[in-house]
Design a protein around this motif. Structure first.
Motif, PDB file in Angstrom:
ATOM      1  N   UNK A 205       7.710  17.546  21.740  1.00  0.00           N
ATOM      2  CA  UNK A 205       8.757  16.603  21.367  1.00  0.00           C
ATOM      3  C   UNK A 205       9.982  17.379  20.910  1.00  0.00           C
ATOM      4  N   UNK A 206      11.159  17.073  21.458  1.00  0.00           N
ATOM      5  CA  UNK A 206      12.356  17.822  21.071  1.00  0.00           C
ATOM      6  C   UNK A 206      12.815  17.464  19.668  1.00  0.00           C
ATOM      7  N   UNK A 207      13.394  18.445  18.995  1.00  0.00           N
ATOM      8  CA  UNK A 207      14.003  18.226  17.680  1.00  0.00           C
ATOM      9  C   UNK A 207      15.389  18.866  17.694  1.00  0.00           C
ATOM     10  N   UNK A 208      16.245  18.417  16.795  1.00  0.00           N
ATOM     11  CA  UNK A 208      17.556  19.021  16.697  1.00  0.00           C
ATOM     12  C   UNK A 208      18.408  18.766  17.926  1.00  0.00           C
ATOM     13  N   UNK A 235      18.680  24.640  10.403  1.00  0.00           N
ATOM     14  CA  UNK A 235      19.411  23.387  10.418  1.00  0.00           C
ATOM     15  C   UNK A 235      18.707  22.319  11.223  1.00  0.00           C
ATOM     16  N   UNK A 236      18.152  22.705  12.389  1.00  0.00           N
ATOM     17  CA  UNK A 236      17.432  21.731  13.220  1.00  0.00           C
ATOM     18  C   UNK A 236      16.147  21.281  12.548  1.00  0.00           C
ATOM     19  N   UNK A 237      15.468  22.189  11.871  1.00  0.00           N
ATOM     20  CA  UNK A 237      14.242  21.801  11.169  1.00  0.00           C
ATOM     21  C   UNK A 237      14.542  20.842  10.024  1.00  0.00           C
ATOM     22  N   UNK A 238      15.755  20.918   9.496  1.00  0.00           N
ATOM     23  CA  UNK A 238      16.144  20.001   8.433  1.00  0.00           C
ATOM     24  C   UNK A 238      16.303  18.565   8.898  1.00  0.00           C
ATOM     25  N   UNK A 239      16.343  18.335  10.209  1.00  0.00           N
ATOM     26  CA  UNK A 239      16.465  16.977  10.754  1.00  0.00           C
ATOM     27  C   UNK A 239      15.119  16.346  11.066  1.00  0.00           C
ATOM     28  N   UNK A 240      14.017  17.076  10.838  1.00  0.00           N
ATOM     29  CA  UNK A 240      12.698  16.576  11.213  1.00  0.00           C
ATOM     30  C   UNK A 240      12.311  15.339  10.404  1.00  0.00           C
ATOM     31  N   UNK A 241      11.676  14.410  11.092  1.00  0.00           N
ATOM     32  CA  UNK A 241      11.044  13.288  10.401  1.00  0.00           C
ATOM     33  C   UNK A 241       9.768  13.783   9.728  1.00  0.00           C
ATOM     34  N   UNK A 242       9.191  13.012   8.814  1.00  0.00           N
ATOM     35  CA  UNK A 242       7.921  13.441   8.198  1.00  0.00           C
ATOM     36  C   UNK A 242       6.826  13.715   9.230  1.00  0.00           C
ATOM     37  N   UNK A 244       7.269  14.671  12.382  1.00  0.00           N
ATOM     38  CA  UNK A 244       7.608  15.910  13.061  1.00  0.00           C
ATOM     39  C   UNK A 244       7.348  17.121  12.179  1.00  0.00           C
ATOM     40  N   UNK A 245       7.547  16.977  10.880  1.00  0.00           N
ATOM     41  CA  UNK A 245       7.232  18.076   9.971  1.00  0.00           C
ATOM     42  C   UNK A 245       5.742  18.396  10.005  1.00  0.00           C
ATOM     43  N   UNK A 246       4.930  17.348  10.054  1.00  0.00           N
ATOM     44  CA  UNK A 246       3.483  17.578  10.145  1.00  0.00           C
ATOM     45  C   UNK A 246       3.138  18.245  11.472  1.00  0.00           C
ATOM     46  N   UNK A 247       3.806  17.846  12.561  1.00  0.00           N
ATOM     47  CA  UNK A 247       3.574  18.466  13.870  1.00  0.00           C
ATOM     48  C   UNK A 247       3.942  19.944  13.841  1.00  0.00           C
ATOM     49  N   UNK A 248       5.088  20.241  13.251  1.00  0.00           N
ATOM     50  CA  UNK A 248       5.531  21.629  13.176  1.00  0.00           C
ATOM     51  C   UNK A 248       4.554  22.471  12.372  1.00  0.00           C
ATOM     52  N   UNK A 249       4.010  21.884  11.296  1.00  0.00           N
ATOM     53  CA  UNK A 249       3.050  22.619  10.469  1.00  0.00           C
ATOM     54  C   UNK A 249       1.765  22.895  11.232  1.00  0.00           C
ATOM     55  N   UNK A 250       1.341  21.919  12.061  1.00  0.00           N
ATOM     56  CA  UNK A 250       0.087  22.085  12.813  1.00  0.00           C
ATOM     57  C   UNK A 250       0.255  22.982  14.029  1.00  0.00           C
ATOM     58  N   UNK A 251       1.268  22.700  14.838  1.00  0.00           N
ATOM     59  CA  UNK A 251       1.384  23.388  16.126  1.00  0.00           C
ATOM     60  C   UNK A 251       2.500  24.398  16.218  1.00  0.00           C
ATOM     61  N   UNK A 252       3.289  24.548  15.156  1.00  0.00           N
ATOM     62  CA  UNK A 252       4.373  25.508  15.195  1.00  0.00           C
ATOM     63  C   UNK A 252       5.594  24.962  15.925  1.00  0.00           C
ATOM     64  N   UNK A 253       6.643  25.759  15.932  1.00  0.00           N
ATOM     65  CA  UNK A 253       7.897  25.410  16.598  1.00  0.00           C
ATOM     66  C   UNK A 253       8.023  26.250  17.853  1.00  0.00           C
ATOM     67  N   UNK A 254       8.443  25.615  18.930  1.00  0.00           N
ATOM     68  CA  UNK A 254       8.606  26.303  20.205  1.00  0.00           C
ATOM     69  C   UNK A 254      10.058  26.243  20.648  1.00  0.00           C
ATOM     70  N   UNK A 255      10.453  27.204  21.465  1.00  0.00           N
ATOM     71  CA  UNK A 255      11.778  27.209  22.070  1.00  0.00           C
ATOM     72  C   UNK A 255      11.663  26.631  23.469  1.00  0.00           C
ATOM     73  N   UNK A 256      12.433  25.575  23.729  1.00  0.00           N
ATOM     74  CA  UNK A 256      12.492  24.989  25.063  1.00  0.00           C
ATOM     75  C   UNK A 256      13.713  25.529  25.787  1.00  0.00           C
TER      76      UNK A 256
END
Length: 391
Positions: A205-208, A235-242, A244-256
């Motif tokens: 799921x895209x963020x930022x 800055x982009x991580x600061x826009x995450x919904x709760x 999405x924050x849980x997703x980032x914590x579980x699966x990490x952040x990827x570069x698309x």
């Protein structure tokens, strides 16, 4: 003329018999039942690692039941057929297709050591292919290097497949090609004259925001849209919904990474997903698991089961675009299945629901191959599919 069949027909079968030949024969008969007596132009046999020792007799059983013009396949960690995923234990899946207008060429490719490095042999002409399939022994064949070279030399290639790792150790996998059992290299087919849609569902799921890379070298991004890359990420991580924050914590952040920039805007399927493999706090640089270039568009993504489910459904539906599937080959990551989803059979069930389950088969891969922006890449954690259309 082939009066016995006027349309493309595909069938799939599955058996969990502990005997390799019996399992392959049962699955082949189940697949053949959907063809109504039509000849088999192309078949695939996927065996679980439990059946490695019986690979030769299993292939013989499929040939006896189907008399296919061409057959490919492999031994893998697990197999997929219809709406089921067998992640462990003995299992055989067979996919059989009657493709009256198709021109099919199978091939075997091996890697050779040369004075200039590693070279691969046996890749046929891929011009005007409607589909290229590639099944790879990852212990003896440099799939990533081959794809990188292919993308340098060729235009768009609709290539799908995966790495067949057996039980995860060398010498525990086999490849099948037209009556032969092979223990190294890669096998595949070039198919022409059949409408096929390819899907790479990266489950993200895209963020930022989309950001243009303004300073980079090799796989290191120094600046995004004129800003230090690390600050842009924060800055982009600061826009995450709760969620999405849980997703980032579980699966990490990827570069698309956008591969084909010739679009007004980008959507799911336009990004090649690569992990963030390093951060330099002092310089604000990010290291990405793929070479990048200045001017390329990057957007950060997160991955979890919810986004993977939504992404797969959206990509499969978009690929059909109102048409009907005759049959599907599905290559799903061994990090998916019950390693990602709370219930078994997820990718098979979703694909069966949207495409038709009686004509779907595939296997669990140690890396999946599929096109993004028209060019094939090696992926992880994806579900990659080749959808054969009815007309």
């Amino acid at each position: 003329m082939r009066p016995e069949t006027l349309t493309r027909r595909v069938g799939a079968g599955l058996s969990v018999s502990p005997e390799a030949a019996e399992a392959a024969g049962e699955a082949a008969r189940e697949a053949a039942a959907a063809l109504g007596g039509a000849p088999v132009d192309l078949a695939f046999l996927f065996l679980s690692a439990d059946h490695f020792a019986g690979a030769e007799v299993a292939l013989e059983a499929v040939e006896e039941e189907l008399a296919p013009a061409h057959v490919l396949g492999c031994v893998a960690e697990g197999v997929v057929a219809r709406d089921r995923e067998l992640e462990d234990g003995p299992a055989a899946a067979v996919w059989a297709a009657s493709l009256p207008d198709a021109v099919i060429e199978t091939f075997e490719s091996v890697a050779l050591d040369t004075d200039e490095g590693i070279a691969v042999t046996g890749i046929p002409n891929l011009d005007d292919a409607d589909l290229v399939t590639l099944l790879v022994d990852p212990f003896t064949y440099p799939a990533a290097g081959f794809l990188s070279k292919l993308n340098e030399e060729e235009g768009a290639v609709p290539l799908v497949g995966g790495l067949a790792a057996g039980d995860g150790e060398p010498d525990t996998q086999a490849l099948f090609r037209d009556g032969e059992v092979l223990y190294e290299g890669a096998v595949g087919a070039v198919i022409r004259g059949v409408p096929v849609r390819t899907v790479v569902s990266q489950g993200c799921e895209p963020v930022g925001r989309d950001s243009v890379i303004t300073n980079a070298e090799d796989n290191v991004v120094f600046e995004l849209a004129g800003e230090r890359a690390l600050e842009r990420l924060k800055g982009d991580l600061g826009t995450l919904t709760p969620e999405q924050e849980r997703s980032a914590a579980r699966g990490g952040v990827l570069a698309g990474l956008v591969i084909d920039e010739n679009r007004a805007d980008y959507r799911r399927g336009d990004y090649l997903m690569r992990g963030l493999v390093g951060v330099d706090e002092e310089t604000g640089a990010l290291a990405v698991g793929e070479a990048v270039r200045i001017g390329q568009t990057l957007r950060f993504h997160v991955r979890d089961a919810t986004s993977a489910d939504a992404d797969l459904r959206e990509n499969l539906s978009a690929a059909l675009n109102g048409e009907r599937a005759a049959g599907t080959l599905l290559f799903t990551c061994n990090g998916r299945g019950t390693n990602l989803f709370s219930s078994p059979d997820h990718d098979a069930r979703v694909a069966a629901e949207l495409l038709g389950g009686d004509s779907l088969a595939g296997f669990f891969c140690a890396g999946e191959i599929g096109p993004v922006g028209g060019k094939p890449f090696l992926h992880g954690f994806t579900a990659t599919a080749a959808i054969f259309l009815e007309s």
